[in-house]
Design an enzyme around this catalytic site. Sequence first.
Site, mmCIF file in Angstrom:
data_model
loop_
_atom_site.group_PDB
_atom_site.id
_atom_site.type_symbol
_atom_site.label_atom_id
_atom_site.label_comp_id
_atom_site.label_asym_id
_atom_site.label_seq_id
_atom_site.Cartn_x
_atom_site.Cartn_y
_atom_site.Cartn_z
ATOM 1 N N ASP A 145 -35.059 -31.106 0.261
ATOM 2 C CA ASP A 145 -35.452 -32.495 0.459
ATOM 3 C C ASP A 145 -36.046 -32.744 1.833
ATOM 4 O O ASP A 145 -37.141 -33.301 1.951
ATOM 5 C CB ASP A 145 -34.228 -33.400 0.238
ATOM 6 N N THR A 173 -36.324 -37.974 -1.413
ATOM 7 C CA THR A 173 -37.332 -37.140 -2.073
ATOM 8 C C THR A 173 -36.737 -36.466 -3.304
ATOM 9 O O THR A 173 -37.370 -36.416 -4.366
ATOM 10 C CB THR A 173 -37.892 -36.093 -1.098
ATOM 11 N N ASP A 174 -35.533 -35.962 -3.173
ATOM 12 C CA ASP A 174 -34.832 -35.384 -4.328
ATOM 13 C C ASP A 174 -34.619 -36.431 -5.421
ATOM 14 O O ASP A 174 -34.875 -36.189 -6.601
ATOM 15 C CB ASP A 174 -33.471 -34.824 -3.902
ATOM 16 N N ILE A 175 -34.118 -37.574 -5.023
ATOM 17 C CA ILE A 175 -33.794 -38.610 -6.002
ATOM 18 C C ILE A 175 -35.049 -39.113 -6.702
ATOM 19 O O ILE A 175 -35.075 -39.300 -7.925
ATOM 20 C CB ILE A 175 -33.030 -39.768 -5.318
ATOM 21 N N GLY A 178 -36.119 -36.668 -9.248
ATOM 22 C CA GLY A 178 -35.294 -36.797 -10.446
ATOM 23 C C GLY A 178 -35.713 -37.971 -11.305
ATOM 24 O O GLY A 178 -35.729 -37.880 -12.545
#
Length: 271
Positions: A145, A173-175, A178
């Site tokens: 991330d 960024t990860d979320i 997703g």
Amino acid sequence: MSAGNHLRPLCGYRVLDMTRVLAGPYATMLLGDMGADVIKVEKPGCGDDTRSWGPPFVKSESCYFMAVNRNKRSIAVDIKQPKGKDIIREIAKKSDVLIENFVPGGLDKLQLGYEDLRKIAPSLIYCSITGYGSDGPLAKRAGYDVVAAAMGGLLNITGHEDGEPVRVGVAMTDIATGLYAHGAIMAAILQRQKTGKGQKIDCNLLSTQVAVLSHIGSNYLIAGKEANKWGTGHESIVPYQAFKTLDDGYLVVGGGNDQQFSSVCKVSFLL
């Protein structure tokens, strides 16, 4: 969705979750929230990396892991062994969606890639989440991330003016990746209702980060304007920031148009 509605949208759908850490598990958690039967595949012995990311822990389980892995069943499978590969293939045949976040080519080497599984499960929706895409010069790099956020510009616009780059307090960024994966999977399910066929979906952290720059990105692409750090403020809207108070607290004010600005002034005794 109403909490009292027991027939959730994805009831009857099965998701084979071969992801770990955050972006992938966040996407599959959302699918589980909507009623899908999510089967999470973990490495024997240690499981998902985030099981040990703490403190805090509840008994031996990290709160981090529990935050993104609700509504799932979990199995431990050694996918490098022939028996483990057979287990994955059998579950894939009975699944609607497979989502994975291995380094590109990792599952292909194990004969568990999209081209392998589509032969035995032609209606399978196969979603890959990577750091920098499934091909290209950075494809083989692991995605993290904070690195993708730096490369994609988020760290450059976060923090106080003239200050150091600042990481957002959660892995946005990860979320966001997703969320993109979850939306793409939902679209693929609708598409399959028309065609009867599955498809391959590619999501990656860097593309997601660039995409969610929103007006910051368009300011540069259209007007050639480089972004600056504004702390809690905003370059186009004033007031839209946090102000320190006399009792060492903070007051956050947002006036998004002229009428609201006038109201803020009246409340603040400026008019």
